[in-house]
Design a protein around this motif. Structure first.
Motif, short mmCIF file in Angstrom:
data_model
loop_
_atom_site.label_atom_id
_atom_site.label_comp_id
_atom_site.label_asym_id
_atom_site.label_seq_id
_atom_site.Cartn_x
_atom_site.Cartn_y
_atom_site.Cartn_z
N SER A 176 0.86 -1.18 0.00
CA SER A 176 0.00 0.00 0.00
C SER A 176 0.91 1.24 0.00
CB SER A 176 -0.94 0.00 1.21
OG SER A 176 -0.20 -0.03 2.42
N VAL A 177 0.31 2.40 0.14
CA VAL A 177 1.06 3.65 0.10
C VAL A 177 0.70 4.47 1.33
CG1 VAL A 177 1.51 5.74 -1.22
CG2 VAL A 177 1.02 3.62 -2.41
N SER A 178 1.73 5.05 1.96
CA SER A 178 1.49 5.91 3.12
C SER A 178 0.97 7.26 2.65
CB SER A 178 2.78 6.10 3.92
OG SER A 178 3.70 6.85 3.16
N ASN A 179 0.54 8.10 3.59
CA ASN A 179 0.03 9.43 3.25
C ASN A 179 1.07 10.32 2.55
OD1 ASN A 179 -2.54 8.95 4.16
ND2 ASN A 179 -2.09 9.68 6.24
N ASP A 180 2.35 10.02 2.77
CA ASP A 180 3.38 10.81 2.08
C ASP A 180 3.91 10.12 0.82
OD1 ASP A 180 4.78 8.79 3.35
OD2 ASP A 180 6.25 10.11 4.28
N GLY A 181 3.21 9.08 0.36
CA GLY A 181 3.52 8.44 -0.91
C GLY A 181 4.58 7.36 -0.86
N GLN A 182 4.99 6.95 0.33
CA GLN A 182 6.00 5.92 0.45
C GLN A 182 5.36 4.53 0.42
OE1 GLN A 182 9.37 6.59 0.48
NE2 GLN A 182 8.55 8.60 -0.02
N PRO A 183 6.02 3.55 -0.22
CA PRO A 183 5.45 2.19 -0.23
C PRO A 183 5.47 1.58 1.17
CG PRO A 183 7.61 2.24 -1.28
CD PRO A 183 7.25 3.66 -0.97
N VAL A 184 4.41 0.85 1.50
CA VAL A 184 4.28 0.19 2.79
C VAL A 184 3.95 -1.27 2.55
CG1 VAL A 184 3.00 0.08 4.96
CG2 VAL A 184 3.44 2.31 3.87
N PHE A 185 4.81 -2.16 3.06
CA PHE A 185 4.56 -3.60 2.96
C PHE A 185 4.10 -4.09 4.33
CE2 PHE A 185 7.43 -2.87 -0.54
CZ PHE A 185 6.90 -3.70 -1.54
N THR A 186 2.97 -4.79 4.36
CA THR A 186 2.44 -5.35 5.58
C THR A 186 2.19 -6.83 5.36
OG1 THR A 186 1.31 -3.26 6.04
CG2 THR A 186 0.60 -5.19 7.31
N LYS A 187 2.75 -7.66 6.22
CA LYS A 187 2.55 -9.10 6.12
C LYS A 187 1.07 -9.40 6.29
CE LYS A 187 4.40 -13.42 7.90
NZ LYS A 187 5.34 -14.02 8.85
N VAL A 188 0.50 -10.21 5.43
CA VAL A 188 -0.91 -10.59 5.54
C VAL A 188 -1.12 -11.28 6.87
CG1 VAL A 188 -2.76 -12.01 4.57
CG2 VAL A 188 -1.27 -10.72 3.06
N GLY A 189 -2.11 -10.85 7.61
CA GLY A 189 -2.39 -11.40 8.93
C GLY A 189 -1.92 -10.47 10.04
N ASP A 190 -0.96 -9.61 9.77
CA ASP A 190 -0.53 -8.62 10.76
C ASP A 190 -1.52 -7.46 10.78
OD1 ASP A 190 1.64 -10.20 11.22
OD2 ASP A 190 3.11 -8.87 10.28
N SER A 191 -1.57 -6.74 11.90
CA SER A 191 -2.48 -5.59 11.98
C SER A 191 -2.04 -4.49 11.02
CB SER A 191 -2.54 -5.05 13.41
OG SER A 191 -1.25 -4.61 13.80
N GLN A 192 -3.01 -3.77 10.50
CA GLN A 192 -2.68 -2.73 9.53
C GLN A 192 -2.86 -1.35 10.12
OE1 GLN A 192 -4.51 -3.15 5.74
NE2 GLN A 192 -4.14 -5.32 5.65
#
Length: 90
Positions: free
Chosen positions: A74-90
């Motif tokens: 996904s993308v943060s509010n400042d446009g940086q890519p964010v990787f989150t492991k599926v199953g972890d809290s977002q």
């Protein structure tokens, strides 16, 4: 074309090509031009499909690492890519 629209009407119809392969095809001009849409290997995508997909907005994309672990991109509010492991809290 549809009576109240400028969008052509596409109807999927069986089609057998020059090699004897069966397809579902459509024609925007009553058979003058035939587009193969679905065949033995599934849906055929063209530039017009890519252009329609580009207009969609996604909250995240699911990707899988070589070891099979799934991640959301996904993308943060400042446009940086964010990787989150599926199953972890977002």
């Amino acid at each position: 074309m549809a009576e109240s629209s400028k969008t052509p009407v596409f109807i999927l119809r069986p089609y057998i090509d020059e090699n004897g392969l069966q397809w579902l095809s459509c024609s925007p001009d009553n058979g003058q031009t035939v587009y193969k849409e679905y065949g033995p290997e599934g849906k055929i995508y063209r530039q017009r499909d890519a252009e329609m997909i580009q207009q969609l907005t996604f909250e995240h994309i699911t990707m899988k690492s070589p070891d099979g672990t799934a991640f959301y991109l996904s993308v943060s509010n400042d446009g940086q890519p964010v990787f989150t492991k599926v199953g972890d809290s977002q």
